[in-house]
Design an enzyme around this catalytic site. Structure first.
Site, PDB file in Angstrom:
ATOM      1  N   LYS A   1     -63.889-114.368  -1.134  1.00 17.34           N
ATOM      2  CA  LYS A   1     -62.749-114.223  -0.033  1.00 17.34           C
ATOM      3  C   LYS A   1     -63.253-113.550   1.088  1.00 17.34           C
ATOM      4  O   LYS A   1     -64.213-112.892   1.072  1.00 17.34           O
ATOM      5  CB  LYS A   1     -61.534-113.243  -0.703  1.00 17.34           C
ATOM      6  CG  LYS A   1     -61.033-113.975  -1.881  1.00 17.34           C
ATOM      7  CD  LYS A   1     -59.700-112.832  -2.092  1.00 17.34           C
ATOM      8  CE  LYS A   1     -58.816-112.697  -1.213  1.00 17.34           C
ATOM      9  NZ  LYS A   1     -57.532-111.342  -1.680  1.00 17.34           N
TER      10      LYS A   1
ATOM     11  N   TYR B   1     -58.292-100.266 -11.510  1.00 18.37           N
ATOM     12  CA  TYR B   1     -58.527-100.428 -12.872  1.00 18.37           C
ATOM     13  C   TYR B   1     -58.754 -99.200 -13.542  1.00 18.37           C
ATOM     14  O   TYR B   1     -58.716 -99.319 -14.921  1.00 18.37           O
ATOM     15  CB  TYR B   1     -59.586-101.315 -12.919  1.00 18.37           C
ATOM     16  CG  TYR B   1     -59.663-102.719 -12.311  1.00 18.37           C
ATOM     17  CD1 TYR B   1     -58.882-103.875 -13.352  1.00 18.37           C
ATOM     18  CD2 TYR B   1     -59.937-103.395 -11.098  1.00 18.37           C
ATOM     19  CE1 TYR B   1     -58.700-105.074 -12.900  1.00 18.37           C
ATOM     20  CE2 TYR B   1     -59.688-104.336 -10.397  1.00 18.37           C
ATOM     21  CZ  TYR B   1     -58.974-105.334 -11.564  1.00 18.37           C
ATOM     22  OH  TYR B   1     -58.687-106.748 -11.116  1.00 18.37           O
TER      23      TYR B   1
ATOM     24  N   HIS C   1     -64.607-106.745  -4.218  1.00 17.39           N
ATOM     25  CA  HIS C   1     -63.636-106.155  -3.636  1.00 17.39           C
ATOM     26  C   HIS C   1     -63.736-105.543  -2.288  1.00 17.39           C
ATOM     27  O   HIS C   1     -65.017-104.940  -2.006  1.00 17.39           O
ATOM     28  CB  HIS C   1     -62.928-104.790  -4.226  1.00 17.39           C
ATOM     29  CG  HIS C   1     -61.966-105.161  -5.390  1.00 17.39           C
ATOM     30  ND1 HIS C   1     -61.949-104.555  -6.588  1.00 17.39           N
ATOM     31  CD2 HIS C   1     -61.366-106.295  -5.803  1.00 17.39           C
ATOM     32  CE1 HIS C   1     -61.217-105.088  -7.623  1.00 17.39           C
ATOM     33  NE2 HIS C   1     -60.787-106.255  -6.846  1.00 17.39           N
TER      34      HIS C   1
ATOM     35  N   ARG D   1     -59.590-112.066 -15.040  1.00 14.35           N
ATOM     36  CA  ARG D   1     -60.210-111.254 -14.006  1.00 14.35           C
ATOM     37  C   ARG D   1     -59.755-109.771 -14.342  1.00 14.35           C
ATOM     38  O   ARG D   1     -60.614-108.889 -14.317  1.00 14.35           O
ATOM     39  CB  ARG D   1     -60.024-111.588 -12.524  1.00 14.35           C
ATOM     40  CG  ARG D   1     -60.672-110.997 -11.462  1.00 14.35           C
ATOM     41  CD  ARG D   1     -60.392-111.210 -10.267  1.00 14.35           C
ATOM     42  NE  ARG D   1     -60.627-110.473  -9.051  1.00 14.35           N
ATOM     43  CZ  ARG D   1     -61.555-110.266  -8.521  1.00 14.35           C
ATOM     44  NH1 ARG D   1     -62.740-110.408  -8.765  1.00 14.35           N
ATOM     45  NH2 ARG D   1     -61.520-109.212  -7.431  1.00 14.35           N
TER      46      ARG D   1
ATOM     47  N   ARG E   1     -62.649-114.785  -9.522  1.00 11.43           N
ATOM     48  CA  ARG E   1     -61.385-115.299  -9.106  1.00 11.43           C
ATOM     49  C   ARG E   1     -61.325-116.803  -9.315  1.00 11.43           C
ATOM     50  O   ARG E   1     -62.354-117.527  -9.308  1.00 11.43           O
ATOM     51  CB  ARG E   1     -61.026-115.042  -7.567  1.00 11.43           C
ATOM     52  CG  ARG E   1     -61.064-113.577  -7.286  1.00 11.43           C
ATOM     53  CD  ARG E   1     -60.668-113.464  -5.593  1.00 11.43           C
ATOM     54  NE  ARG E   1     -60.824-112.053  -5.257  1.00 11.43           N
ATOM     55  CZ  ARG E   1     -61.858-111.519  -4.537  1.00 11.43           C
ATOM     56  NH1 ARG E   1     -62.786-112.016  -4.720  1.00 11.43           N
ATOM     57  NH2 ARG E   1     -61.895-110.268  -4.274  1.00 11.43           N
TER      58      ARG E   1
ATOM     59  N   HIS F   1     -55.704-115.320 -13.205  1.00 12.34           N
ATOM     60  CA  HIS F   1     -56.099-113.706 -12.603  1.00 12.34           C
ATOM     61  C   HIS F   1     -55.989-112.839 -13.710  1.00 12.34           C
ATOM     62  O   HIS F   1     -56.797-111.775 -13.514  1.00 12.34           O
ATOM     63  CB  HIS F   1     -55.177-113.685 -11.512  1.00 12.34           C
ATOM     64  CG  HIS F   1     -55.916-112.898 -10.434  1.00 12.34           C
ATOM     65  ND1 HIS F   1     -56.939-113.305  -9.893  1.00 12.34           N
ATOM     66  CD2 HIS F   1     -55.558-111.568 -10.070  1.00 12.34           C
ATOM     67  CE1 HIS F   1     -57.374-112.610  -8.853  1.00 12.34           C
ATOM     68  NE2 HIS F   1     -56.644-111.448  -9.102  1.00 12.34           N
TER      69      HIS F   1
END
Length: 362
Positions: free
Chosen positions: A235, A340, A331, A308, A211, A305
């Site tokens: 994150k 995806y 994730h 990514r 990211r 983004h």
């Protein structure tokens, strides 16, 4: 009415990072107590700022609606939702300008309203925790579906963290598939990047799936050039290890040896010139770099983004295991990674044709 609503603002604070400021101390007492609570729980300053802006909007609405934090009920929250849905964003074109989906450009997106509601809901949950007799005015609904069907099974299913019930006040938001760049778009965007720093940042997003915030948080010490591993700070303060290939290693090494200025900053990517030379590159600076170069390359979808998303799509088309994809992309939930698969039509069609072939042979 509008002038009265503007008495509340968000300012920096040495202890919490951010706090609400107003001439009416009673109006901002509960929001500031909640922001201090978030700081005590080690929430990032960026998250506290986002919640702070949501609480600013709520406090401004309280100041014009005649409500107080203590007398808000479900009916008042419905009024707040309606106020947010019809709020006009200053500086934007009027109601006759709409986007490709037909939504007015001068109004808040549903996701932005949900951010405000999340901040208000968190504040009332915090107040209910301090006072057991207080009931939150935010009605709860069913838990959200965070997990793939097979993820809860097995001997360790009891260790899964089950989601909390989501608020019924949340607005429905469209669930769009991520947009991946084509090979031609990637080539054109990379060709427009001339500095080693910008090439390295784009490469880390395109070939490692980082990211933009993870790229900016990388430190020099996080790069193991010999073993070709990155320690990525993701994150939610979740670190992960991500490999990188020799091409990325060459660009990173060239940047460190020839372009990165002498500085005491620990961050890997810093400002190369100007009055802020040697200081860590900011999110606004990174967005400016990509905004300029995607305009030069004619790749309008070349946002950070999107690189990514292109990496995730390439993994899906290569048939990489879903668990490996989840680990590389960082994730928290496998359902996010599974999106995806829908972006990889070649891989999906090959699996479909193989399944049909097996069915015909039986």
């Amino acid at each position: 009415m509008e002038d009265t609503a503007m008495v509340v603002g968000l300012v920096r604070d040495d202890d919490t990072g951010w706090r609400l400021e107003s001439a009416d101390e009673d109006l901002v007492a509960a929001p500031n107590a909640y922001l201090r609570y978030l700081a005590d729980r080690c929430y990032s300053p960026r998250t506290i700022r986002t919640y702070g802006y949501g609480l600013v909007a709520f406090a401004r609405w309280l100041s014009v609606s005649g409500h107080s934090v203590d007398d808000v009920d479900v009916e008042a929250m419905l009024e707040f939702v309606d106020h947010c849905r019809h709020e006009h964003i200053r500086g934007r074109a009027g109601p006759n300008v709409v986007d490709l989906n037909g939504r007015r450009m001068d109004q808040l997106a549903p996701a932005s309203i949900n951010l405000r509601l999340a901040a208000v809901s968190g504040m009332y949950e915090f107040l209910s925790m301090r006072d057991a007799d207080r009931v939150s005015p935010i009605p709860k609904g069913r838990p959200s579906s965070w997990f793939a069907p097979g993820e809860r099974s097995g001997l360790l299913a009891h260790t899964k963290r089950h989601p909390a019930p989501r608020s019924r006040l949340r607005l429905r938001t469209p669930r769009r598939l991520p947009r991946a760049l084509s090979a031609a778009e990637c080539s054109a965007l990379l060709a427009s990047l001339h500095s080693k720093r910008d090439l390295a940042m784009a490469g880390l997003m395109l070939y490692c799936g980082l990211r933009s915030c993870e790229v900016l948080s990388l430190r020099v010490a996080d790069v193991d050039m010999g073993a070709r591993w990155l320690t990525v700070h993701g994150k939610g303060a979740k670190d992960r290890r991500v490999p990188f290939d020799t091409d990325i290693a060459a660009v990173l090494n060239a940047y460190l040896m020839t372009e990165r200025p002498e500085t005491t900053a620990a961050e890997l990517f810093v400002v190369s010139k100007g009055p802020h030379r040697g200081q860590p590159l900011t999110p606004a600076g990174l967005r400016t770099v990509f905004r300029y170069h995607r305009g030069m390359a004619g790749v309008t979808a070349g946002a950070p983004h999107a690189l990514r998303h292109t990496f995730g799509t390439a993994l899906a088309e290569a048939g990489v295991d879903l668990a490996v994809m989840q680990a590389l992309l960082g994730h928290a939930h496998v359902e996010t990674t599974a999106r995806y698969i829908h972006l990889a039509p070649i891989h999906v069609k090959a699996e479909y044709d193989a399944a049909r072939s097996r069915a015909r042979t039986h």
